[in-house]
Design a protein around this motif. Structure first.
Motif, mmCIF file in Angstrom:
data_model
loop_
_atom_site.group_PDB
_atom_site.id
_atom_site.type_symbol
_atom_site.label_atom_id
_atom_site.label_comp_id
_atom_site.label_asym_id
_atom_site.label_seq_id
_atom_site.Cartn_x
_atom_site.Cartn_y
_atom_site.Cartn_z
ATOM 1 N N THR A 196 10.624 3.259 -11.658
ATOM 2 C CA THR A 196 9.152 3.427 -12.072
ATOM 3 C C THR A 196 8.741 2.313 -11.838
ATOM 4 N N VAL A 242 10.700 9.030 -7.532
ATOM 5 C CA VAL A 242 10.879 7.662 -7.268
ATOM 6 C C VAL A 242 11.522 7.227 -6.619
ATOM 7 N N LYS A 301 3.911 1.379 -1.089
ATOM 8 C CA LYS A 301 4.565 1.740 -2.468
ATOM 9 C C LYS A 301 3.598 2.205 -3.265
ATOM 10 N N LEU A 302 2.235 1.588 -3.610
ATOM 11 C CA LEU A 302 1.024 2.453 -4.133
ATOM 12 C C LEU A 302 1.127 3.811 -3.612
ATOM 13 N N GLY A 303 1.265 4.407 -2.550
ATOM 14 C CA GLY A 303 1.014 5.867 -2.578
ATOM 15 C C GLY A 303 2.137 6.656 -3.270
ATOM 16 N N TRP A 310 0.928 -1.225 0.062
ATOM 17 C CA TRP A 310 0.259 0.363 0.069
ATOM 18 C C TRP A 310 0.733 0.803 -0.556
ATOM 19 N N VAL A 370 4.672 -2.541 -6.946
ATOM 20 C CA VAL A 370 2.479 -2.559 -6.831
ATOM 21 C C VAL A 370 2.043 -3.953 -7.106
ATOM 22 N N ALA A 424 6.333 -0.237 -10.465
ATOM 23 C CA ALA A 424 4.876 -0.775 -10.592
ATOM 24 C C ALA A 424 5.385 -2.195 -10.708
ATOM 25 N N LEU A 481 3.662 5.234 -6.082
ATOM 26 C CA LEU A 481 4.070 5.087 -7.196
ATOM 27 C C LEU A 481 2.987 6.486 -7.897
ATOM 28 N N PHE A 482 1.868 6.826 -7.270
ATOM 29 C CA PHE A 482 1.061 8.109 -7.530
ATOM 30 C C PHE A 482 1.755 9.125 -7.437
ATOM 31 N N SER A 483 2.753 9.570 -6.533
ATOM 32 C CA SER A 483 2.684 10.816 -5.505
ATOM 33 C C SER A 483 3.563 11.271 -6.198
ATOM 34 N N ALA A 484 3.337 12.994 -6.605
ATOM 35 C CA ALA A 484 3.896 13.716 -7.744
ATOM 36 C C ALA A 484 5.535 13.995 -7.327
#
Length: 150
Positions: free
Chosen positions: A57, A46, A36-38, A34, A64, A61, A40-43
């Motif tokens: 990245t 990485v 790592k998912l955050g 979880w 994730v 992915a 991945l989608f953060s600005a």
């Protein structure tokens, strides 16, 4: 007391053990996936190891995918054997490549996750799973008309 030393297991106790293993290892792995998912989608940039010539990245992915999506599939028992394969690969990469030069204490967690994934790959998801429910519907014989006596 005699039951504690019995070496013969009932099918139901094996299915319950597989359910506990699936739910337990999946819930624990989701606590790693979880965040790592955050990430991945953060600005933010990485911060993840780039492995096998992939970018950080792309490596994140794949981690994730294994740690979140495959863990959710194992949790509900859908495609369990197939879903364990990316997690086995992820744990082997973590132990052998990412923490390969580290002391055993850093490798131990990956090895501890690896064992139930291998067991689930070999044993399957058990009776208390969506795999079992779907296979029951697939294997259930179609209605056959009774033979008429002539």
């Amino acid at each position: 007391m005699k039951k504690l030393f019995n070496i013969h297991q009932s099918a139901n106790s094996i299915d319950v053990a597989l359910l506990i293993t699936r739910v337990g290892v999946s819930a624990l792995m989701l606590t790693h996936g979880w965040p790592k998912l955050g990430m991945l989608f953060s600005a933010d940039p990485v911060q993840f190891p780039a492995l096998f010539g992939l970018s950080a990245t792309a490596s994140l992915a794949l981690a994730v995918f294994a740690e979140v999506l495959c863990s959710l599939l194992i949790l509900v028992g859908l495609g369990t054997r197939l879903a364990t394969i990316p997690l086995i690969i992820t744990m082997l990469v973590a132990v052998l490549l990412v923490h390969g030069a580290d002391p055993f204490a850093k490798q131990e967690l990956g090895l501890l996750y690896l064992m139930p994934y291998i067991a689930l790959l070999l044993a399957g998801s058990g009776r208390y799973s969506l795999d079992h429910l779907l296979m029951q519907k697939v294997l259930r014989p179609a209605y056959v008309r009774p033979l008429s006596i002539q």
